[in-house]
Scaffold this motif. Sequence first.
Motif, PDB file in Angstrom:
ATOM      1  N   LYS A 144       0.697  -1.217   0.031  1.00 21.37           N
ATOM      2  CA  LYS A 144       0.065  -0.085   0.132  1.00 21.37           C
ATOM      3  C   LYS A 144       0.725   1.063  -0.155  1.00 21.37           C
ATOM      4  O   LYS A 144       0.492   2.120  -0.911  1.00 21.37           O
ATOM      5  N   SER A 145       1.938   1.228   0.667  1.00 19.80           N
ATOM      6  CA  SER A 145       2.907   2.462   0.714  1.00 19.80           C
ATOM      7  C   SER A 145       4.170   1.942   1.114  1.00 19.80           C
ATOM      8  O   SER A 145       4.527   0.967   1.722  1.00 19.80           O
ATOM      9  N   SER A 169       2.452   3.461 -11.714  1.00 19.39           N
ATOM     10  CA  SER A 169       2.009   4.790 -11.489  1.00 19.39           C
ATOM     11  C   SER A 169       1.279   5.302 -10.177  1.00 19.39           C
ATOM     12  O   SER A 169       1.483   6.198  -9.841  1.00 19.39           O
ATOM     13  N   ALA A 170       0.612   3.922  -9.893  1.00 21.08           N
ATOM     14  CA  ALA A 170      -0.207   4.551  -8.437  1.00 21.08           C
ATOM     15  C   ALA A 170       0.518   4.298  -7.254  1.00 21.08           C
ATOM     16  O   ALA A 170      -0.072   4.281  -5.990  1.00 21.08           O
ATOM     17  N   VAL A 268       8.306  -3.266  -6.359  1.00 21.48           N
ATOM     18  CA  VAL A 268       7.355  -2.706  -7.126  1.00 21.48           C
ATOM     19  C   VAL A 268       7.220  -3.534  -8.476  1.00 21.48           C
ATOM     20  O   VAL A 268       8.133  -3.707  -9.467  1.00 21.48           O
ATOM     21  N   PRO A 269       6.077  -4.294  -8.760  1.00 19.16           N
ATOM     22  CA  PRO A 269       5.922  -5.102 -10.042  1.00 19.16           C
ATOM     23  C   PRO A 269       5.694  -4.262 -11.208  1.00 19.16           C
ATOM     24  O   PRO A 269       5.263  -2.984 -11.071  1.00 19.16           O
ATOM     25  N   ASP A 270       6.311  -4.547 -12.375  1.00 19.68           N
ATOM     26  CA  ASP A 270       6.129  -3.793 -13.752  1.00 19.68           C
ATOM     27  C   ASP A 270       4.644  -4.202 -14.100  1.00 19.68           C
ATOM     28  O   ASP A 270       4.169  -5.096 -14.487  1.00 19.68           O
ATOM     29  N   VAL A 271       3.964  -2.953 -14.301  1.00 20.29           N
ATOM     30  CA  VAL A 271       2.499  -2.990 -14.466  1.00 20.29           C
ATOM     31  C   VAL A 271       2.125  -3.807 -15.957  1.00 20.29           C
ATOM     32  O   VAL A 271       1.331  -4.680 -16.138  1.00 20.29           O
ATOM     33  N   ASP A 272       3.218  -3.200 -16.877  1.00 19.94           N
ATOM     34  CA  ASP A 272       2.986  -3.657 -18.246  1.00 19.94           C
ATOM     35  C   ASP A 272       3.103  -5.479 -18.274  1.00 19.94           C
ATOM     36  O   ASP A 272       2.626  -6.111 -18.889  1.00 19.94           O
ATOM     37  N   ALA A 273       4.468  -5.632 -17.500  1.00 24.42           N
ATOM     38  CA  ALA A 273       4.719  -7.021 -17.378  1.00 24.42           C
ATOM     39  C   ALA A 273       3.633  -7.844 -16.895  1.00 24.42           C
ATOM     40  O   ALA A 273       3.215  -8.902 -17.264  1.00 24.42           O
ATOM     41  N   GLU A 274       2.965  -7.263 -15.875  1.00 21.39           N
ATOM     42  CA  GLU A 274       1.892  -8.090 -15.049  1.00 21.39           C
ATOM     43  C   GLU A 274       0.748  -7.905 -16.171  1.00 21.39           C
ATOM     44  O   GLU A 274      -0.171  -9.209 -15.976  1.00 21.39           O
TER      45      GLU A 274
END
Length: 422
Positions: A144-145, A169-170, A268-274
Amino acid sequence: MTSSPNSAEHPWPVRTVNTKIADWIHRLGQIWVEGQVTQISRRPGTRTAFMTLRDPAADISISVTCSPDLLARTEVPLTDGSHVVVLGRPSYYTGRGTISLRVSDIRPVGIGQLLLRIERLRQLLAAEGLFDRRLKRPLPFLPKSIGLITGRASAAGRDVVAVATQRWSAVRFEIRDAPVQGPTAVAAILGQLSALDEHPDVEVIIIARGGGSVEDLLPFSDEALLRAVAACTTPVISAIGHEPDAPLLDLVADVRAATPTDAAKRVVPDVDAELAAIATLRRRSAHALRNWVRRETHIVEGLRARPVLARPHTLIDAEAAGVGDLRRALRRDIGRQIDMQDRRVDHLSAQLGTLGPAQTLARGYAVVQRTDVPAGSAPQIVTDATDMPPGAKLRIRVATGAARATVNGPADGKNSNKGDDS
């Protein structure tokens, strides 16, 4: 020095108190002290140089005075943050009520000595189990943070935030600034670490700084900081320096990142990869589901094509015909058994009739019984003439009936019996 007893009626003046304190402090004599030098002040034209000696693991310091020549004669020029061992005598100035350390020898701590002390500390903590991999806490998939402890406006902190934001980004950060080298670094980092560990939303903490010399990275091998990291309930990532740098914090932390950028990638996971992985899994699951439906449909069609399901009455009709045949065979066998038993009964009846007394009586014979027997006794069969004395009561049975008679004379063949019809 003597003085009157101290009491409310006889208080000591300030000069007496300061004098007594100075006496006790001066008894300590010369001592060796280790610390980090800060606030070096050389005033031209004076015979005294001033500086502050700080404890590397706590926010504690002491004023130090020495000859300017002593500073000039040191093997390595002293700067703020230099690690030294000094020989001095504590002095208490009664006029101002202050204490300082008058130094007569200053010895900078060399790299070899620092590395030796770090190695000794490493062995101690390893023996206590602080490096055990079983104690490492797993990182959350998407916290979360994220707590971030780094230098103010440092490149390491910017790298972590930039890479993490690019990947997701979030993402949210709780950034805490703290000195990452020098005598005040350990105390400041400890305070920020405690605050982030107690923060309800922070699920992982990153301690980051760029590369540096052994002296610059010395705070991250401090025993107090290492024990505080081991006691944290929140997972801690060590992102100190570059790949060759290896402070002891790397061994105590739950995850060791090669660089601050690597720390951002780990947490932090990569949003594109996920998203790509999710799309791949959806395609694979849809393909697997279609194959499963196709396979199960083929199985159902095969079952429906079997005769037992395509024409279910065929089996019933065949079994019913078999049951009818069995019933007819059973009736036939039962009738045959009955006929055979009837013939057997007739045969036995004929044999019984041939062997029975009725056939003998039909040929003219008779059965003679004495009836004058004691009450309760059965009539006796007469088989001898002597069993029929005169006056004996007889019952004579022939084929068609029976008659009663009384013997009138001896049985000699010449006398005749007078009988009474029964």
